[in-house]
Design a protein around this motif. Structure first.
Motif, mmCIF file in Angstrom:
data_model
loop_
_atom_site.group_PDB
_atom_site.id
_atom_site.type_symbol
_atom_site.label_atom_id
_atom_site.label_comp_id
_atom_site.label_asym_id
_atom_site.label_seq_id
_atom_site.Cartn_x
_atom_site.Cartn_y
_atom_site.Cartn_z
ATOM 1 N N ASN A 127 42.510 5.893 17.226
ATOM 2 C CA ASN A 127 42.481 6.226 18.550
ATOM 3 C C ASN A 127 43.515 5.661 19.506
ATOM 4 O O ASN A 127 44.372 6.102 20.308
ATOM 5 C CB ASN A 127 41.181 6.055 19.151
ATOM 6 C CG ASN A 127 40.115 7.334 18.900
ATOM 7 O OD1 ASN A 127 40.670 8.265 18.360
ATOM 8 N ND2 ASN A 127 38.898 7.072 19.429
ATOM 9 N N VAL A 128 43.631 4.242 19.281
ATOM 10 C CA VAL A 128 44.777 3.393 20.181
ATOM 11 C C VAL A 128 46.040 3.639 19.604
ATOM 12 O O VAL A 128 46.963 3.941 20.503
ATOM 13 C CB VAL A 128 44.335 2.000 19.903
ATOM 14 C CG1 VAL A 128 45.588 1.363 20.488
ATOM 15 C CG2 VAL A 128 43.047 1.315 20.628
ATOM 16 N N ALA A 131 47.107 7.292 21.117
ATOM 17 C CA ALA A 131 47.096 7.368 22.331
ATOM 18 C C ALA A 131 48.349 6.483 22.811
ATOM 19 O O ALA A 131 49.004 6.952 23.932
ATOM 20 C CB ALA A 131 45.771 6.719 23.084
ATOM 21 N N THR A 196 51.236 0.239 21.952
ATOM 22 C CA THR A 196 49.674 0.327 22.411
ATOM 23 C C THR A 196 49.595 0.212 24.145
ATOM 24 O O THR A 196 50.553 -0.224 24.503
ATOM 25 C CB THR A 196 48.775 -0.690 22.028
ATOM 26 O OG1 THR A 196 49.525 -2.326 22.240
ATOM 27 C CG2 THR A 196 48.731 -0.808 20.416
ATOM 28 N N HIS A 324 37.793 12.276 21.922
ATOM 29 C CA HIS A 324 38.358 11.398 21.650
ATOM 30 C C HIS A 324 39.683 11.307 22.789
ATOM 31 O O HIS A 324 40.052 10.146 23.274
ATOM 32 C CB HIS A 324 38.968 11.182 20.148
ATOM 33 C CG HIS A 324 37.847 10.474 19.398
ATOM 34 N ND1 HIS A 324 37.453 9.283 19.334
ATOM 35 C CD2 HIS A 324 37.274 11.345 18.250
ATOM 36 C CE1 HIS A 324 36.345 9.250 18.033
ATOM 37 N NE2 HIS A 324 36.406 10.674 17.730
ATOM 38 N N ALA A 328 40.054 8.228 25.812
ATOM 39 C CA ALA A 328 41.562 7.747 26.027
ATOM 40 C C ALA A 328 41.834 8.042 27.381
ATOM 41 O O ALA A 328 42.410 7.115 28.161
ATOM 42 C CB ALA A 328 42.695 8.232 25.042
ATOM 43 N N ASP A 329 41.382 9.193 28.042
ATOM 44 C CA ASP A 329 41.766 9.486 29.475
ATOM 45 C C ASP A 329 40.897 8.631 30.172
ATOM 46 O O ASP A 329 41.328 7.964 31.434
ATOM 47 C CB ASP A 329 41.318 10.831 29.775
ATOM 48 C CG ASP A 329 42.227 11.861 29.275
ATOM 49 O OD1 ASP A 329 43.415 11.468 28.724
ATOM 50 O OD2 ASP A 329 41.916 13.085 29.274
ATOM 51 N N LEU A 336 40.891 0.553 25.274
ATOM 52 C CA LEU A 336 40.328 1.870 24.562
ATOM 53 C C LEU A 336 39.770 1.634 23.188
ATOM 54 O O LEU A 336 38.920 2.390 22.626
ATOM 55 C CB LEU A 336 41.679 2.738 24.268
ATOM 56 C CG LEU A 336 41.373 4.015 23.523
ATOM 57 C CD1 LEU A 336 40.209 4.908 24.151
ATOM 58 C CD2 LEU A 336 42.732 4.873 23.209
ATOM 59 N N SER A 340 36.126 2.994 22.501
ATOM 60 C CA SER A 340 35.872 3.660 21.279
ATOM 61 C C SER A 340 34.933 3.156 20.350
ATOM 62 O O SER A 340 34.053 4.043 19.835
ATOM 63 C CB SER A 340 37.179 3.743 20.458
ATOM 64 O OG SER A 340 38.177 4.710 21.294
#
Length: 400
Positions: A127-128, A131, A196, A324, A328-329, A336, A340
């Protein structure tokens, strides 16, 4: 969405390697967890597993992931996503090899738990990374990443049984470690310069997300993940027991649902990237799921099952990528990974607990209708919780 600089001396990777490596990281865990189901007859013959114990093997992956997700999220923010992803994949590969040579059932069960612990370290860092690279079309890219789950399931069903029949289940199971090792090496080579998101977490440790937002999103994920596995676990059994379908035809209906889930993830992700669409799209997946599950509960049969299976897969299994992206938003920069990890720990519990709970309730009254009605009602609750919770949270934010 601003992104920080990549590691000194390393160029930031483009969207293709970032999404491809993240997708295959998810697939590497899924192919193992789904693989024990695909290899179930061989496992029963060799190690003497009962039907219940086969189910426990898959559940142990979710249990391990739930345990590890929170810690993995914090380590992602502290050590960086690439290190956490690399270590998780190598641990997964090692545990898979142990499982492949397991002399007895308890050893394989222990290996599956460790595989779950490693799998819990996949979502926060991916995810990181995604994003951090994707300032635009985040919903689409997150959704493509999340197609790793159906891809892994597809590979498990297509590749592992023929190898098991031709050679042995141990070779088939052990070969899945190659996927994890390959992705680990690819992440070390091509994600070294990954950016990141930069920023400070809030003093209460929640990043940019409020408690109400976090609770609403987590509750939605818990319910939808649990219902997803209710559908995947019980559709074939329902069609064979209640509607007298053959096992092959019922299995094909499940395949239609899982295939549509991959397309659904991409479609919902693309749709959610329009301004202000993230929450309405997630609510829509729950509303569609409510309708299709209610139709099954009301006794839909025959040819109607095919479009219902496809629509349920597209919505009830297809929501994940947008979910997901919403995290992030809302999480804000610098947190994050933690957010997560915290959310996914609860989501994995939903996937582990709701299928046996709904199965037990419906079995007590011997009613398939009750199981699907419970599922439909829970999907409606998920839609309401997310819509109302985030609407109230946004109103509070505007009032400040």
């Amino acid at each position: 969405m601003a992104a920080g600089q990549g590691r000194a001396g390393a160029a930031a990777p483009g969207p293709v390697p970032v999404v491809a490596i993240s997708l295959w990281a998810l697939a590497s865990g899924t192919v193992v967890s789904v693989g024990v189901g695909a290899l179930a007859p061989e496992l029963r013959a060799d190690l003497g597993f009962s039907r219940t114990e086969i189910g426990v093997l898959t559940a142990l992956v979710s249990v391990g992931a739930a345990i590890a997700s929170r810690r993995a999220g914090r380590l992602t923010d502290a050590l960086g996503p690439v290190r956490v992803l690399f270590a998780s994949l190598l641990l997964m590969a090692a545990a898979t090899l142990v499982g492949a040579v397991a002399p007895a059932g308890p050893v394989l069960m222990g290996a599956m738990l460790v595989i779950g612990l490693a799998y819990g370290g996949v979502n926060p860092p991916t995810n990181v990374v995604v994003a951090g690279q994707m300032s635009r079309r985040l919903g689409f890219y997150m959704s493509v990443k999340q197609t790793g789950v159906p891809v892994g399931g597809f590979l498990a069903g297509i590749v592992l049984p023929p190898i098991a029949v031709a050679v042995s289940w141990r070779l088939a199971f052990g070969l899945t470690s190659i996927v994890a090792v390959s992705v680990a090496l690819a992440s070390a080579l091509w994600l070294r310069g990954a950016r990141t998101l930069r920023g400070e977490a809030r003093a209460d440790g929640a990043g940019g997300i409020t408690r109400l937002e976090l609770t609403s999103i987590t509750a939605f994920g818990f319910l939808m993940a649990g219902l997803q596995w209710v559908f995947l676990a019980y559709l074939v059994l329902y069609l064979t027991e209640r509607q007298d379908w053959s096992l092959e035809t019922a299995g094909l209906a499940l395949s239609v649902g899982t295939a549509c889930s991959a397309g659904g993830r991409v479609f919902w992700g693309w749709l959610s990237d329009r301004p202000g669409r993230r929450i309405p799209v997630l609510v829509a997946t729950a509303v569609v799921s409510t309708g299709t599950l209610a139709a099954i509960a009301l006794g839909a049969s025959g040819p109607a099952i095919w479009p219902l299976a496809g629509a349920t897969g597209a919505a009830l299994v297809g929501w994940n990528g947008v979910f997901h992206a919403l995290l992030a938003d809302r999480a804000g920069p610098g947190a994050l990974g933690k957010v997560s990890g915290d959310v996914m720990a609860v989501v994995f519990v939903g996937g582990t607990s709701l299928p046996p709970l709904f199965g037990l309730i419906s079995e007590q009254v011997d009613s398939w209708t009750l199981l699907w009605a419970l599922a439909a009602g829970s999907a409606a609750v998920a839609a309401a919780v997310l819509h109302v919770g985030l609407r109230v949270a946004d109103a509070r934010a505007r009032a400040r």
